[in-house]
Design a protein around this motif. Structure first.
Motif, PDB file in Angstrom:
ATOM      1  N   LYS A   3      42.938 -67.363  62.449  1.00  0.00           N
ATOM      2  CA  LYS A   3      44.246 -66.838  62.814  1.00  0.00           C
ATOM      3  C   LYS A   3      45.258 -67.963  62.710  1.00  0.00           C
ATOM      4  CE  LYS A   3      43.995 -67.770  67.788  1.00  0.00           C
ATOM      5  NZ  LYS A   3      44.185 -67.191  69.140  1.00  0.00           N
ATOM      6  N   LEU A   4      46.523 -67.587  62.576  1.00  0.00           N
ATOM      7  CA  LEU A   4      47.559 -68.593  62.496  1.00  0.00           C
ATOM      8  C   LEU A   4      47.648 -69.333  63.823  1.00  0.00           C
ATOM      9  CD1 LEU A   4      50.435 -66.725  60.614  1.00  0.00           C
ATOM     10  CD2 LEU A   4      48.926 -68.499  59.723  1.00  0.00           C
ATOM     11  N   PRO A   5      47.559 -70.656  63.801  1.00  0.00           N
ATOM     12  CA  PRO A   5      47.596 -71.407  65.062  1.00  0.00           C
ATOM     13  C   PRO A   5      48.973 -71.381  65.699  1.00  0.00           C
ATOM     14  CG  PRO A   5      47.597 -72.909  63.194  1.00  0.00           C
ATOM     15  CD  PRO A   5      47.410 -71.527  62.625  1.00  0.00           C
ATOM     16  N   ARG A   6      48.997 -71.221  67.019  1.00  0.00           N
ATOM     17  CA  ARG A   6      50.247 -71.226  67.774  1.00  0.00           C
ATOM     18  C   ARG A   6      50.275 -72.339  68.814  1.00  0.00           C
ATOM     19  NH1 ARG A   6      53.528 -68.767  64.432  1.00  0.00           N
ATOM     20  NH2 ARG A   6      52.840 -66.667  63.876  1.00  0.00           N
ATOM     21  N   SER A  21      45.449 -76.332  70.713  1.00  0.00           N
ATOM     22  CA  SER A  21      44.061 -75.877  70.918  1.00  0.00           C
ATOM     23  C   SER A  21      43.651 -74.904  69.818  1.00  0.00           C
ATOM     24  CB  SER A  21      43.915 -75.233  72.296  1.00  0.00           C
ATOM     25  OG  SER A  21      44.817 -74.150  72.447  1.00  0.00           O
ATOM     26  N   ASP A  22      44.552 -73.988  69.437  1.00  0.00           N
ATOM     27  CA  ASP A  22      44.265 -73.081  68.313  1.00  0.00           C
ATOM     28  C   ASP A  22      44.021 -73.874  67.032  1.00  0.00           C
ATOM     29  OD1 ASP A  22      44.569 -70.928  69.970  1.00  0.00           O
ATOM     30  OD2 ASP A  22      46.598 -70.438  69.299  1.00  0.00           O
ATOM     31  N   LEU A  23      44.798 -74.934  66.849  1.00  0.00           N
ATOM     32  CA  LEU A  23      44.674 -75.742  65.639  1.00  0.00           C
ATOM     33  C   LEU A  23      43.325 -76.451  65.588  1.00  0.00           C
ATOM     34  CD1 LEU A  23      46.140 -76.798  63.113  1.00  0.00           C
ATOM     35  CD2 LEU A  23      46.962 -78.708  64.497  1.00  0.00           C
ATOM     36  N   ARG A  24      42.853 -76.953  66.721  1.00  0.00           N
ATOM     37  CA  ARG A  24      41.549 -77.621  66.745  1.00  0.00           C
ATOM     38  C   ARG A  24      40.431 -76.647  66.379  1.00  0.00           C
ATOM     39  NH1 ARG A  24      43.425 -79.618  71.949  1.00  0.00           N
ATOM     40  NH2 ARG A  24      44.395 -81.662  71.681  1.00  0.00           N
ATOM     41  N   LEU A  25      40.494 -75.436  66.925  1.00  0.00           N
ATOM     42  CA  LEU A  25      39.473 -74.440  66.613  1.00  0.00           C
ATOM     43  C   LEU A  25      39.525 -74.057  65.138  1.00  0.00           C
ATOM     44  CD1 LEU A  25      39.772 -72.075  69.721  1.00  0.00           C
ATOM     45  CD2 LEU A  25      37.936 -73.699  69.215  1.00  0.00           C
ATOM     46  N   PHE A  64      59.880 -66.302  54.673  1.00  0.00           N
ATOM     47  CA  PHE A  64      60.323 -65.264  55.613  1.00  0.00           C
ATOM     48  C   PHE A  64      60.500 -65.792  57.032  1.00  0.00           C
ATOM     49  CE2 PHE A  64      58.194 -63.044  52.130  1.00  0.00           C
ATOM     50  CZ  PHE A  64      59.217 -62.184  51.748  1.00  0.00           C
ATOM     51  N   MET A  65      60.660 -67.109  57.153  1.00  0.00           N
ATOM     52  CA  MET A  65      61.044 -67.737  58.417  1.00  0.00           C
ATOM     53  C   MET A  65      60.082 -67.401  59.547  1.00  0.00           C
ATOM     54  SD  MET A  65      64.942 -66.645  57.711  1.00  0.00           S
ATOM     55  CE  MET A  65      64.273 -65.240  56.795  1.00  0.00           C
ATOM     56  N   ILE A  66      58.787 -67.358  59.251  1.00  0.00           N
ATOM     57  CA  ILE A  66      57.766 -67.088  60.256  1.00  0.00           C
ATOM     58  C   ILE A  66      57.416 -68.400  60.958  1.00  0.00           C
ATOM     59  CG2 ILE A  66      55.424 -66.237  60.643  1.00  0.00           C
ATOM     60  CD1 ILE A  66      55.755 -64.556  58.105  1.00  0.00           C
ATOM     61  N   PRO A  67      57.531 -68.480  62.270  1.00  0.00           N
ATOM     62  CA  PRO A  67      57.243 -69.736  62.976  1.00  0.00           C
ATOM     63  C   PRO A  67      55.779 -70.155  62.809  1.00  0.00           C
ATOM     64  CG  PRO A  67      58.399 -68.171  64.399  1.00  0.00           C
ATOM     65  CD  PRO A  67      57.976 -67.412  63.172  1.00  0.00           C
ATOM     66  N   GLY A  68      55.536 -71.454  62.827  1.00  0.00           N
ATOM     67  CA  GLY A  68      54.172 -71.954  62.786  1.00  0.00           C
ATOM     68  C   GLY A  68      53.861 -72.878  61.630  1.00  0.00           C
ATOM     69  N   MET A 123      50.635 -75.654  60.279  1.00  0.00           N
ATOM     70  CA  MET A 123      50.047 -75.710  58.948  1.00  0.00           C
ATOM     71  C   MET A 123      50.124 -77.133  58.390  1.00  0.00           C
ATOM     72  SD  MET A 123      48.986 -72.633  58.157  1.00  0.00           S
ATOM     73  CE  MET A 123      48.927 -72.573  56.360  1.00  0.00           C
ATOM     74  N   SER A 124      51.206 -77.831  58.697  1.00  0.00           N
ATOM     75  CA  SER A 124      51.334 -79.230  58.263  1.00  0.00           C
ATOM     76  C   SER A 124      50.329 -80.115  58.976  1.00  0.00           C
ATOM     77  CB  SER A 124      52.757 -79.723  58.528  1.00  0.00           C
ATOM     78  OG  SER A 124      53.709 -78.940  57.839  1.00  0.00           O
TER      79      SER A 124
END
Length: 302
Positions: free
Chosen positions: A78-81, A84-88, A118-122, A126-127
């Protein structure tokens, strides 16, 4: 009787006209009054159809890329927010990126450009993911190219439907930006580089407002490509040291590139990336680029 009724009727009509004029001058608070311009949705029916058409085309392309991806447990992705989401996500994608590097990069680029367009946050997550999986140098190259492509797509999308949206959301900021651009037409690239390097204006606003204030695309493109390098480096230097030896295993290089970055496990928040010292460095770099424009204006006024 009829002759007396006619003047009374004319008098009543004139009174109604006067009262209506007073209501228009003082403002009508009745429910039937017209809504203020800012309360109405700014896009016309044609612009809404055009925006949905562009979104559908990009979505269809993204879905086609998804169909070409090798089988994987996409339920865990899933897109990290958050960090902790990014680590997983990094842990789940590590082996996949190692086994299918070309397909993974294609999917990564498609998602990044889609979000930027489309200016979607997050996109900052990704970087961070690029730095964690690819190391500093390759991660930086990947992020800058994707961010430039996504910003360019957003530029042309704004050229199509952006004027009413930006005028509706940021009227004061748009007028300020337009006035600043008008004063710096002769050194426009320097000014745009300053805006891209420093956090003076949000990148989202710059992407949307640039075609509206008549910034040529080649100036916008060069300023984006060059100006995003410092901030992107700050982001991708956070990497996955100790995770899967990503850089060395995937590309045959050494892991010394990872030593230039920060461990992802030590990062608590995105705010930790941009401390006071880092912001000072960004403004110093931006000032170097805008210096020629400031010196030229000083000579003109002298």
């Amino acid at each position: 009787m009829s002759s007396m009724a006619a003047p009374r009727s004319a008098m009543g009509e004139s009174v109604r006209i006067v009262l209506r004029d007073e209501d228009e001058e003082n403002g009508d608070d009745s429910p039937s009054a017209k809504r203020p311009k800012l309360d109405r949705f700014p896009l016309t029916r044609w612009e809404i159809v055009a925006s949905f058409s562009v979104f559908f085309i990009f979505s269809a392309g993204l879905f086609c890329v998804y169909l070409t991806m090798p089988a994987a447990d996409f339920g865990k992705l899933k897109l990290p927010r958050s960090i902790s989401d990014l680590r997983l996500l990094k842990d789940h994608l590590g082996s996949y990126a190692k086994d299918y590097p070309a397909q993974f990069i294609l999917g990564y680029c498609s998602i990044y450009i889609f979000m930027q367009t489309f200016m979607i946050p997050g996109t900052i997550f990704m970087s961070l993911l690029a730095g964690a999986l690819f190391g500093v140098i390759r991660g930086l190259l990947l992020v800058v190219l994707n961010a430039t492509a996504g910003a360019s797509s957003c530029y042309f999308l704004s050229k199509l439907i952006g004027r009413p949206i930006v005028s509706w959301l940021w009227p004061e900021k748009l007028r300020f930006f337009q006035a600043e651009i008008a004063k710096r037409r002769d050194k426009l690239l320097n000014y745009m580089l300053f805006l891209r390097i420093t956090p003076s204006l949000p990148n989202l606003f710059i992407n949307l407002a640039s075609p509206i204030v008549d910034i040529p695309f080649h100036i916008f493109f060069l300023a984006t490509l060059i100006g995003l390098i410092p901030a992107s480096y700050i982001t991708v230097r956070v990497n996955g040291v100790g995770s899967l030896e990503s850089t060395g295993m995937m590309y045959g290089g050494s892991n010394c590139l990872n030593m230039a970055g920060l461990a992802l496990g030590d990062l608590k928040s995105v705010k930790d990336l941009y401390d006071f010292k880092t912001l000072c460095v960004l403004f110093l770099i931006g000032f170097i680029f805008i210096c020629p424009a400031l010196l030229r204006r000083k000579k003109i006024y002298e």
